[in-house]
Design a protein around this motif. Structure first.
Motif, PDB file in Angstrom:
ATOM      1  N   LYS A   1      55.461  12.475   1.403  1.00  0.00           N
ATOM      2  CA  LYS A   1      54.734  13.166   2.647  1.00  0.00           C
ATOM      3  C   LYS A   1      53.849  14.194   2.308  1.00  0.00           C
ATOM      4  O   LYS A   1      52.571  14.352   2.663  1.00  0.00           O
ATOM      5  CB  LYS A   1      55.635  13.540   3.633  1.00  0.00           C
ATOM      6  N   ALA A   2      54.302  15.222   1.610  1.00  0.00           N
ATOM      7  CA  ALA A   2      53.556  16.420   1.373  1.00  0.00           C
ATOM      8  C   ALA A   2      52.314  15.974   0.456  1.00  0.00           C
ATOM      9  O   ALA A   2      51.182  16.527   0.564  1.00  0.00           O
ATOM     10  CB  ALA A   2      54.506  17.421   0.652  1.00  0.00           C
ATOM     11  N   ASN A   3      52.443  14.991  -0.488  1.00  0.00           N
ATOM     12  CA  ASN A   3      51.787  14.849  -1.564  1.00  0.00           C
ATOM     13  C   ASN A   3      50.207  14.102  -0.598  1.00  0.00           C
ATOM     14  O   ASN A   3      49.304  14.246  -0.864  1.00  0.00           O
ATOM     15  CB  ASN A   3      51.958  13.752  -2.651  1.00  0.00           C
ATOM     16  N   ILE A   4      50.750  13.198   0.376  1.00  0.00           N
ATOM     17  CA  ILE A   4      49.730  12.480   0.994  1.00  0.00           C
ATOM     18  C   ILE A   4      48.821  13.632   1.853  1.00  0.00           C
ATOM     19  O   ILE A   4      47.749  13.371   2.049  1.00  0.00           O
ATOM     20  CB  ILE A   4      50.618  11.589   2.142  1.00  0.00           C
TER      21      ILE A   4
ATOM     22  N   LYS B   1      44.895  13.905   1.343  1.00  0.00           N
ATOM     23  CA  LYS B   1      44.081  13.822   2.587  1.00  0.00           C
ATOM     24  C   LYS B   1      43.213  15.101   2.774  1.00  0.00           C
ATOM     25  O   LYS B   1      41.829  15.035   2.684  1.00  0.00           O
ATOM     26  CB  LYS B   1      44.617  13.656   3.886  1.00  0.00           C
ATOM     27  N   ALA B   2      43.685  16.274   2.349  1.00  0.00           N
ATOM     28  CA  ALA B   2      43.082  17.513   2.314  1.00  0.00           C
ATOM     29  C   ALA B   2      41.849  17.569   1.212  1.00  0.00           C
ATOM     30  O   ALA B   2      40.827  17.810   1.533  1.00  0.00           O
ATOM     31  CB  ALA B   2      43.787  18.690   2.148  1.00  0.00           C
ATOM     32  N   ALA B   3      42.442  16.971   0.163  1.00  0.00           N
ATOM     33  CA  ALA B   3      41.204  16.926  -1.045  1.00  0.00           C
ATOM     34  C   ALA B   3      40.168  16.032  -0.767  1.00  0.00           C
ATOM     35  O   ALA B   3      38.926  16.322  -1.096  1.00  0.00           O
ATOM     36  CB  ALA B   3      42.155  16.492  -2.322  1.00  0.00           C
ATOM     37  N   GLU B   4      40.684  14.855  -0.210  1.00  0.00           N
ATOM     38  CA  GLU B   4      39.616  14.055   0.199  1.00  0.00           C
ATOM     39  C   GLU B   4      38.528  14.190   1.167  1.00  0.00           C
ATOM     40  O   GLU B   4      37.354  14.027   1.224  1.00  0.00           O
ATOM     41  CB  GLU B   4      40.162  12.729   0.914  1.00  0.00           C
ATOM     42  N   LYS B   5      39.208  15.171   2.332  1.00  0.00           N
ATOM     43  CA  LYS B   5      38.159  15.787   3.281  1.00  0.00           C
ATOM     44  C   LYS B   5      37.036  16.860   2.463  1.00  0.00           C
ATOM     45  O   LYS B   5      35.956  16.794   2.672  1.00  0.00           O
ATOM     46  CB  LYS B   5      38.828  16.611   4.035  1.00  0.00           C
ATOM     47  N   LYS B   6      37.817  17.547   1.426  1.00  0.00           N
ATOM     48  CA  LYS B   6      36.860  18.481   1.058  1.00  0.00           C
ATOM     49  C   LYS B   6      35.636  17.818   0.146  1.00  0.00           C
ATOM     50  O   LYS B   6      34.589  18.331  -0.022  1.00  0.00           O
ATOM     51  CB  LYS B   6      37.905  19.333  -0.204  1.00  0.00           C
ATOM     52  N   VAL B   7      36.176  16.660  -0.436  1.00  0.00           N
ATOM     53  CA  VAL B   7      35.315  15.949  -1.565  1.00  0.00           C
ATOM     54  C   VAL B   7      34.330  15.413  -0.495  1.00  0.00           C
ATOM     55  O   VAL B   7      32.984  15.519  -1.089  1.00  0.00           O
ATOM     56  CB  VAL B   7      36.014  14.979  -2.360  1.00  0.00           C
ATOM     57  N   GLU B   8      34.840  14.947   0.582  1.00  0.00           N
ATOM     58  CA  GLU B   8      33.779  14.221   1.444  1.00  0.00           C
ATOM     59  C   GLU B   8      32.641  15.127   2.018  1.00  0.00           C
ATOM     60  O   GLU B   8      31.501  14.838   1.935  1.00  0.00           O
ATOM     61  CB  GLU B   8      34.587  13.650   2.579  1.00  0.00           C
TER      62      GLU B   8
END
Length: 160
Positions: free
Chosen positions: A64-67, A71-78
């Motif tokens: 759960k924590a990894n997910i 998601k946070a990393a995906e938002k940053k990259v996006e």
């Protein structure tokens, strides 16, 4: 002889009683040893089950924590990608605008020049109307009420 037989029987009865006590003691010790062994094997089994349960819970929580982190990393990259795309689009637009202006300037240069009125020289002439007065120096004597003296606050200055 009878007394000896009676005393021997008495000794035998005593020995039998002591033997039964010893047997009961041995069986009790054996039962305790078996019980300890059973408890230790059961404890090992319970430990294995508890470890398995803990491992499952821990892995679930970690996943759960990894997910969340992913998601946070995906938002940053996006966001970075969007910013880069926006910057690139602005740069392209600026380059297109520059190229269009250059092409327009080239087209203007190559167009036929028609005879017409020559351009005025960049000479600054005085406009129509009255010429401006030269700055007049003010005299020392002023008219009207003299300025009000400001009362000093605080400690008065030292007298010399």
């Amino acid at each position: 002889m009878r007394a000896k037989v009676a005393s021997a029987r008495l000794d035998l009865a005593k020995a039998k009683a002591m033997d039964t006590v010893r047997q009961v003691e041995e069986t009790a010790k054996q039962k305790i040893a078996e019980m300890a062994e059973n408890l230790s094997t059961k404890a090992e089994q319970d430990l294995a089950a508890a470890l398995q349960a803990f491992e499952t819970r821990w892995m679930k929580a970690r996943t759960k924590a990894n997910i969340k982190k992913i998601k946070a990393a995906e938002k940053k990259v996006e966001a970075k990608v969007k910013a880069a795309a926006k910057k690139a689009a602005a740069k392209v637009k600026a380059l297109e605008k520059k190229a269009a202006a250059k092409a327009k300037a080239e087209a203007k240069k190559t167009a036929k020049k028609r005879p017409g009125r020559p351009k005025k020289a960049a000479v600054k002439k005085a406009g129509p109307g009255r010429p401006k007065k030269a700055a007049v120096k003010k005299t020392a004597a002023r008219r009207g009420r003299p300025p009000k003296k400001v009362a000093r606050r605080g400690r008065p200055p030292k007298q010399q």
